[in-house]
Design an enzyme around this catalytic site. Structure first.
Site, PDB file in Angstrom:
ATOM      1  N   ARG A  55       0.821  -1.219   0.000  1.00  0.00           N
ATOM      2  CA  ARG A  55       0.000   0.000   0.000  1.00  0.00           C
ATOM      3  C   ARG A  55       0.857   1.272   0.000  1.00  0.00           C
ATOM      4  O   ARG A  55       0.517   2.269  -0.642  1.00  0.00           O
ATOM      5  CB  ARG A  55      -0.907  -0.015   1.232  1.00  0.00           C
ATOM      6  CG  ARG A  55      -2.060   0.893   1.081  1.00  0.00           C
ATOM      7  CD  ARG A  55      -3.127   0.763   2.157  1.00  0.00           C
ATOM      8  NE  ARG A  55      -4.188   1.650   1.746  1.00  0.00           N
ATOM      9  CZ  ARG A  55      -5.410   1.269   1.412  1.00  0.00           C
ATOM     10  NH1 ARG A  55      -5.741   0.015   1.471  1.00  0.00           N
ATOM     11  NH2 ARG A  55      -6.307   2.144   1.020  1.00  0.00           N
ATOM     12  N   THR A  64     -15.263  14.855  -2.337  1.00  0.00           N
ATOM     13  CA  THR A  64     -16.705  15.074  -2.242  1.00  0.00           C
ATOM     14  C   THR A  64     -17.345  13.824  -1.641  1.00  0.00           C
ATOM     15  O   THR A  64     -17.076  12.708  -2.060  1.00  0.00           O
ATOM     16  CB  THR A  64     -17.327  15.470  -3.608  1.00  0.00           C
ATOM     17  OG1 THR A  64     -18.742  15.276  -3.538  1.00  0.00           O
ATOM     18  CG2 THR A  64     -16.761  14.718  -4.771  1.00  0.00           C
ATOM     19  N   HIS A  65     -18.170  14.052  -0.616  1.00  0.00           N
ATOM     20  CA  HIS A  65     -18.765  12.951   0.149  1.00  0.00           C
ATOM     21  C   HIS A  65     -20.292  13.073   0.111  1.00  0.00           C
ATOM     22  O   HIS A  65     -20.822  14.170   0.314  1.00  0.00           O
ATOM     23  CB  HIS A  65     -18.245  13.011   1.597  1.00  0.00           C
ATOM     24  CG  HIS A  65     -18.775  11.908   2.443  1.00  0.00           C
ATOM     25  ND1 HIS A  65     -18.323  10.607   2.327  1.00  0.00           N
ATOM     26  CD2 HIS A  65     -19.738  11.892   3.401  1.00  0.00           C
ATOM     27  CE1 HIS A  65     -18.976   9.843   3.191  1.00  0.00           C
ATOM     28  NE2 HIS A  65     -19.842  10.585   3.846  1.00  0.00           N
ATOM     29  N   ALA A  99      -5.514  12.678   7.099  1.00  0.00           N
ATOM     30  CA  ALA A  99      -5.149  11.271   7.289  1.00  0.00           C
ATOM     31  C   ALA A  99      -6.314  10.403   7.759  1.00  0.00           C
ATOM     32  O   ALA A  99      -6.236   9.174   7.716  1.00  0.00           O
ATOM     33  CB  ALA A  99      -3.984  11.177   8.274  1.00  0.00           C
ATOM     34  N   GLY A 100      -7.406  11.009   8.211  1.00  0.00           N
ATOM     35  CA  GLY A 100      -8.559  10.224   8.650  1.00  0.00           C
ATOM     36  C   GLY A 100      -9.480   9.902   7.489  1.00  0.00           C
ATOM     37  O   GLY A 100      -9.207  10.255   6.337  1.00  0.00           O
ATOM     38  N   ASP A 156     -12.738  10.830   5.895  1.00  0.00           N
ATOM     39  CA  ASP A 156     -13.765  11.876   5.822  1.00  0.00           C
ATOM     40  C   ASP A 156     -13.748  12.794   7.043  1.00  0.00           C
ATOM     41  O   ASP A 156     -14.811  13.240   7.521  1.00  0.00           O
ATOM     42  CB  ASP A 156     -15.171  11.244   5.628  1.00  0.00           C
ATOM     43  CG  ASP A 156     -15.244  10.410   4.360  1.00  0.00           C
ATOM     44  OD1 ASP A 156     -14.585  10.780   3.371  1.00  0.00           O
ATOM     45  OD2 ASP A 156     -15.949   9.383   4.369  1.00  0.00           O
TER      46      ASP A 156
END
Ligand code: GRF
Length: 202
Positions: free
Chosen positions: A69, A112-113, A146-147, A149
């Protein structure tokens, strides 16, 4: 790396990250004007979003994730960096951006969420809002940190939930609002030194 020095007359250089159908990308592409232009579209897999970019002769790259990753984050950052963006838009990009990417692009990457954050974070924001029984949900554009959303909110718009809504019908109405909101945000974005300044009129 600081944002590319943008002369006042330059259009904002936008790189869009996609994973799926790319209807948000399509709206971003159709709304290009003297304020911004899409210089590259990057995906984590072959998808309709990549096809939409190719149909318009926009540079594309697919960076598939292998076992490592961290290495993928570096390769993704390299693919984005090659286009020298002022801003990176995650528009239906379904992978979490890690440290190797954010070290280079945090403060310049927005997402965009399909929910009103901080409620209903994660990959199932529409379904979770519906199952909870909220009467109003919506769309949020936020900086990526880093989180998941959790980054600071740039703009939000509400969408009313109807009694007969299913996930697909609600998501489609939210996506309509998302398309308008992401375009408004891009039109308002201005690079200032090493940061992006984005303020929408009320
Ligand atoms: C949008 O609702 C976005 O917020 C979510 O996935 C959807 C992308 O739709 N993460 P599309 O691929 O742009 O049509």
């Amino acid at each position: 790396m600081p944002p590319r020095a943008t002369a006042a007359t330059d259009r904002l250089r936008v790189v869009v990250l996609v994973s799926g159908t790319g209807s948000l990308l399509q709206a971003i592409l159709e709304a290009q004007d003297e304020r911004y232009r899409v210089v590259k579209v990057v995906a984590d897999k072959p998808c309709r979003g990549i096809d939409r970019a190719r149909e318009r002769d926009i540079d594309t790259e697919i960076v598939e994730m292998g076992a490592d990753r961290a290495e993928w984050n570096t390769c993704l950052a390299d693919a984005v960096d090659a286009a020298q963006p002022d801003i990176v838009v995650s528009a239906g990009f379904m992978k979490i951006l890690g440290e190797g990417f954010l070290r280079r692009f945090e403060g310049r990457t927005i997402n965009t969420h399909p929910a009103l954050l901080p409620a209903f974070k994660g990959a199932h924001g529409v379904r979770d809002a519906l199952e909870y029984g909220v009467k109003v949900t919506g769309s949020t554009v936020h900086f990526v940190d880093a989180g998941v959303d959790t980054g600071s909110i740039i703009a939000q718009r509400p969408v009313a939930v109807r009694a007969d809504d299913e996930e697909a019908s609600l998501h489609e109405r939210i996506k309509k609002v998302e398309r308008e909101l992401i375009v408004d945000v891009l039109r308002a974005a201005q690079p200032r030194g090493e940061e992006l300044f984005i303020q929408l009129a009320d």
